[in-house]
Design an enzyme around this catalytic site. Structure first.
Site, PDB file in Angstrom:
ATOM      1  N   TYR A  51       0.828  -1.208   0.000  1.00  0.00           N
ATOM      2  CA  TYR A  51       0.000   0.000   0.000  1.00  0.00           C
ATOM      3  C   TYR A  51       0.863   1.258   0.000  1.00  0.00           C
ATOM      4  CZ  TYR A  51      -3.840  -3.092   1.577  1.00  0.00           C
ATOM      5  OH  TYR A  51      -4.771  -4.091   1.701  1.00  0.00           O
ATOM      6  N   HIS A 109       0.587 -11.555   2.190  1.00  0.00           N
ATOM      7  CA  HIS A 109      -0.483 -10.906   1.434  1.00  0.00           C
ATOM      8  C   HIS A 109      -1.223 -11.858   0.488  1.00  0.00           C
ATOM      9  CE1 HIS A 109      -1.599  -6.549   0.089  1.00  0.00           C
ATOM     10  NE2 HIS A 109      -2.647  -7.343   0.086  1.00  0.00           N
TER      11      HIS A 109
END
Length: 279
Positions: A51, A109
């Site tokens: 991010y 992730h």
């Protein structure tokens, strides 16, 4: 401030029913929004290496008036960092960027199964936990076959699996599997394609019957299913409305009506964990 319901993992670790998603909350504005959210009542903040906002998250946590020890800070290990040495460095870099003594919850992730390196990544997280720089470890977007393999090869079971869950993609079987294993289910993109989803008659009807917004009805659906939802919200109005949704109690018929919106093509994008590759 009303206490949020909590979800408990196999080892006693708990998460609040609603967390704060931070995707695209960057820079000073992002840090300010995160700090405001924490002081409004969020005790779970979700980020990821990819991010590119771990710095903003760390700043927001530090700037909040709420004591740091009350906040669970989450980040995620990216696919390109699965090999052992890269994973170790990535975990350490995330901690430095967040500015914390230890990451409260660190996830893989995506499994990226075609690379077949996710067991190495998991072993690196196990090592980081043993070294005390990560408190709790989990995964994201893992299927039962991936979960079973990492536990079989390391002896350690994740406390969390963060997966795509929303009314268009309810994931009933996977959630049931997690519950049997004592793994907390977290939902990313819990409101899915918000504009289309929030206009669904089934959701509007539930919202109207409780005097709440359609978005709150969807979040209450997650709470009823014992799924931790982590919607992104930058404004204090949306942040507090999302937290308030945790106190709304839906009956079984309302939960079933919203779940009935599920469809075979309900994914947000082509994100099948068996084939998706995250860099």
């Amino acid at each position: 401030m009303t206490a949020l319901p909590v979800r408990t993992a196999h080892n006693g670790f708990t998460l609040p029913a609603i967390g704060l998603g931070t995707y695209r909350l960057n820079g000073e504005a992002g840090a300010a929004a995160i700090a405001a959210g924490i002081d409004a009542g969020y005790r779970l903040v979700d980020s990821a290496f990819n991010y590119e906002n771990e710095g903003a998250v760390g700043r927001g946590v530090a700037d909040a008036a709420t004591d740091r020890s009350a906040v669970i800070v989450t980040t995620k290990l990216p696919g390109r960092h699965h090999p052992t040495d890269k994973a170790r460095t990535s975990i350490e870099e995330s901690r430095f960027r967040l500015g914390v003594d230890a990451t409260d919850l660190h996830l893989i992730h995506w499994p990226n199964p075609s690379q077949d390196e996710y067991v190495q990544a998991w072993a690196a997280l196990v090592d980081a936990q043993e070294r005390g720089i990560v408190r709790q470890i989990g995964v994201s977007n893992f299927l039962p076959e991936h979960l079973e393999r990492i536990e079989r090869e390391t002896g350690v079971r994740p406390v969390v699996n963060q997966i795509e869950v929303h009314p268009y993609y309810p994931q009933a079987e996977q959630i049931a599997y997690h519950r049997e294993q004592g793994i907390i289910t977290e939902a990313w993109s819990p409101i899915a394609r918000a504009k289309a989803l929030l206009a669904e008659p089934a959701i509007v009807e539930v919202a109207d019957s409780h005097g709440i917004s359609p978005a709150q009805a969807v979040l209450a659906w997650h709470v009823a299913r014992e799924v931790v939802a982590i919607p992104k919200a930058s404004s204090i109005e949306h942040q507090t409305a999302n937290l308030d949704a945790a106190s709304v109690v839906l009956d079984d018929a309302e939960v079933e009506a919203i779940s009935a919106l599920g469809r075979a093509d309900g994914r947000m994008f082509d994100g099948d964990p068996r084939t998706h590759e995250e860099s």
